[in-house]
Enzyme design. Structure first.
Site, PDB file in Angstrom:
ATOM      1  N   ASP A 115      -3.665   3.980  11.782  1.00 20.47           N
ATOM      2  CA  ASP A 115      -2.306   3.475  11.541  1.00 20.47           C
ATOM      3  C   ASP A 115      -1.602   3.021  12.806  1.00 20.47           C
ATOM      4  O   ASP A 115      -0.377   3.123  12.919  1.00 20.47           O
ATOM      5  CB  ASP A 115      -1.442   4.538  10.826  1.00 20.47           C
ATOM      6  CG  ASP A 115      -2.049   4.943   9.494  1.00 20.47           C
ATOM      7  OD1 ASP A 115      -2.703   4.104   8.863  1.00 20.47           O
ATOM      8  OD2 ASP A 115      -1.862   6.116   9.100  1.00 20.47           O
ATOM      9  N   LYS A 162      -2.962  -1.957  13.335  1.00 23.72           N
ATOM     10  CA  LYS A 162      -4.100  -2.890  13.429  1.00 23.72           C
ATOM     11  C   LYS A 162      -3.886  -4.106  12.534  1.00 23.72           C
ATOM     12  O   LYS A 162      -4.184  -5.231  12.922  1.00 23.72           O
ATOM     13  CB  LYS A 162      -5.412  -2.170  13.037  1.00 23.72           C
ATOM     14  CG  LYS A 162      -5.749  -0.986  13.937  1.00 23.72           C
ATOM     15  CD  LYS A 162      -6.990  -0.264  13.481  1.00 23.72           C
ATOM     16  CE  LYS A 162      -6.852   0.431  12.150  1.00 23.72           C
ATOM     17  NZ  LYS A 162      -5.919   1.559  12.127  1.00 23.72           N
ATOM     18  N   GLY A 199      -5.279   1.424   5.116  1.00 27.32           N
ATOM     19  CA  GLY A 199      -4.096   0.725   4.611  1.00 27.32           C
ATOM     20  C   GLY A 199      -3.529  -0.070   5.769  1.00 27.32           C
ATOM     21  O   GLY A 199      -2.985   0.510   6.700  1.00 27.32           O
ATOM     22  N   HIS A 200      -3.729  -1.384   5.741  1.00 27.14           N
ATOM     23  CA  HIS A 200      -3.304  -2.236   6.857  1.00 27.14           C
ATOM     24  C   HIS A 200      -2.117  -3.088   6.420  1.00 27.14           C
ATOM     25  O   HIS A 200      -2.236  -3.916   5.520  1.00 27.14           O
ATOM     26  CB  HIS A 200      -4.472  -3.111   7.328  1.00 27.14           C
ATOM     27  CG  HIS A 200      -5.614  -2.311   7.891  1.00 27.14           C
ATOM     28  ND1 HIS A 200      -6.794  -2.865   8.321  1.00 27.14           N
ATOM     29  CD2 HIS A 200      -5.754  -0.978   8.100  1.00 27.14           C
ATOM     30  CE1 HIS A 200      -7.593  -1.907   8.763  1.00 27.14           C
ATOM     31  NE2 HIS A 200      -6.985  -0.749   8.633  1.00 27.14           N
ATOM     32  N   GLN A 250      -9.265   2.832  10.433  1.00 27.26           N
ATOM     33  CA  GLN A 250      -9.046   4.180  10.977  1.00 27.26           C
ATOM     34  C   GLN A 250      -8.860   4.098  12.500  1.00 27.26           C
ATOM     35  O   GLN A 250      -8.417   3.086  12.990  1.00 27.26           O
ATOM     36  CB  GLN A 250     -10.188   5.140  10.591  1.00 27.26           C
ATOM     37  CG  GLN A 250     -10.225   5.500   9.119  1.00 27.26           C
ATOM     38  CD  GLN A 250     -10.880   4.447   8.245  1.00 27.26           C
ATOM     39  OE1 GLN A 250     -11.971   3.992   8.524  1.00 27.26           O
ATOM     40  NE2 GLN A 250     -10.237   4.064   7.166  1.00 27.26           N
TER      41      GLN A 250
END
Ligand code: GDP
Ligand code: IMO
Ligand code: MG
Length: 422
Positions: free
Chosen positions: A13, A16, A40-41, A223
């Site tokens: 988080d 990215k 989750g981007h 990650q």
């Protein structure tokens, strides 16, 4: 821009998604190489917020090729709904997305086993995203997994799935969990298989054609370094190689075809899930949460927060070979009077300037801090290095120096334009 591997240099988080979106402007191809929909981007385009889980964040830019590489574990139901979700809001997903035929498939029994193992672990739980990631990679390593190439072959899939459901139902029963209906899993997965068939390809040869053409390829890490199965705070990690080497094995593009590694890091530290976090600090967490920040993009959980940890980020430079740094969320520290940066750990009399491998030792370590005066000025409107407050520039220079890599991007907000190339 050449071939760039982008990795998270902390616990995930780091921002990215935002940086990938910015760098994609100069790229031809964007590739995910590991992890699954545990990621989750977040990308903002104007006021519109997109959260990508399996599809590379590059999909939001026109005329870019996006690849889900062989190292990813794919939940086909999740992928179909992600494609549908993007299409509904007008994003083209047709002819610009390819999924590796050798990527492993995540099944409902993986998710159920993930959840059951967490319950069994009790207070020692990992705090997984419950997306079935660990059990899916477990099957891959044990050579009993099913791949995308199996999913799209109706006859082969039925046979293999029947055996897998039978076996896993026995395991689920032993956990006291409800067994799965083969018929139901088969029906939903076959429908997803038919939907996804046009996307499934030999992405290794596809990427090599891109390399030969001289295309610029961006490898989108998921990650972060300390969630890496080998280099992270094991067992409080995810189940893939989140460090730069994972980009090679997870795509089939060789190390000598890579040109540089970009490490993304926050101006402070966050972690979601269990496991040691040496600089964790309740005041920092309260401050960021009160601003409405640092809630997980996948599970919505409040992230744990703390000061910047240069012992960790320097370690990240070492294991990833980070050349350039993208520091995000600088604006999160705009109101702080005195900013702390961890420059070492202490465990009793023993001092560390690197990350100890034993999580029990790491959990005992006390951070040794250096202090920096805060700039106490909003940075979110800054659009150039010169427009950043002098104390902020000093802070950024210091954390880059401690991390032993070059400052490349300073990010002062979630939007594209809130990006300063240093
Ligand atoms: P990822 O998993 O590394 O892509 O990061 P996430 O999307 O899970 O979390 C990063 C969060 O920070 C998201 O909400 C982003 O929109 C946000 N973000 C990224 N860069 C910045 C920044 O410089 N400032 C602010 N305020 N938010 C940022
Ligand atoms: P992105 O790509 C932050 C964490 C989970 C848990 C551990 C194992 O958005 O940075 P898993 O479900 O993978 O078995 O969970 O890893 N985790 C992440 N934390 N960002 C992520 O992805 C994460 N993906 C997994 O919270 O601690
Ligand atoms: Mg995330």
């Amino acid at each position: 821009m050449a071939n760039t591997i982008l990795v998270g240099a902390q616990w995930g988080d780091e921002g990215k998604g935002k940086i990938i979106d910015v760098l994609t402007e100069q790229a031809d191809v964007v590739v995910r190489t590991q992890g699954g929909n545990n990621a989750g981007h977040t990308v903002f385009i104007g006021p519109k917020k997109y959260v990508l889980h399996l599809i590379p964040s590059g999909i939001l830019r026109k005329k870019k090729t996006c690849v889900i590489g062989n190292g990813v574990v794919v939940d086909p139901i999740g992928l179909v709904s992600e494609i549908e979700g993007l299409r509904k809001i007008g994003v083209k997903v047709n002819g610009n997305l390819f999924v590796s035929e050798t990527a492993h498939v995540v099944f409902p029994y993986h998710r159920e086993l993930d959840a059951q193992r967490e319950v069994l672990k009790g207070k020692n739980k990992i705090g997984t995203t419950k997306r079935g990631i660990g059990p899916a990679y477990g099957d891959k390593a044990a050579r009993v997994g099913l791949r995308m190439i199996d999913l799209i072959n109706a006859e082969r899939f039925e046979q293999k799935l029947a055996a897998k459901v039978k076996e896993n139902n026995e395991v689920l029963k032993a956990f006291g969990a409800k067994p799965l209906s083969f018929k139901e899993v088969h029906k939903t997965y076959r429908a997803a298989g038919d939907y996804l068939k046009p996307f499934v390809a030999n992405t290794v040869t596809l990427l090599h054609q891109a390399v030969r053409r001289g295309d610029d390829i961006l490898f989108e890490g998921a990650q972060g370094t300390f969630l890496d199965i080998d280099h992270g705070t094991y067992p409080y990690v995810t189940s893939s190689n989140t460090t730069s080497g994972g980009a090679c094995t997870g795509s089939g593009v060789a190390p000598n075809r890579m040109d540089r590694v970009v490490g993304v890091l926050k101006a402070y530290t966050t972690r979601v899930g269990e496991g040691p976090l040496p600089t964790e600090n309740a005041e920092v967490a309260d401050m960021l949460h009160a601003m409405g920040r640092e809630f997980g993009a996948t599970t919505g959980r409040a992230r744990r927060c703390g000061w910047f940890d240069s012992v960790a980020t320097r370690h990240a430079t070492m294991v990833n070979g980070i050349d350039d740094l993208a520091v995000t969320n600088i604006d999160g520290l705009d109101t702080v009077e005195t900013i702390k940066v961890c420059i070492g750990y202490r465990d009793g009399k023993k001092k560390y300037d690197y990350m100890p491998n034993d999580v029990e030792v790491l959990a005992r370590c006390e951070p040794v801090y250096a202090e920096f005066p805060g700039w106490r000025t909003p940075t979110d409107k800054a659009r150039s290095w010169k427009q950043l407050p002098p104390k902020c520039r000093e802070y950024l220079k210091a954390i880059a120096e401690l991390t032993e890599a070059k400052l490349f991007i300073a990010s002062v907000g979630p939007a594209r334009e809130q990006t300063i190339f240093v």
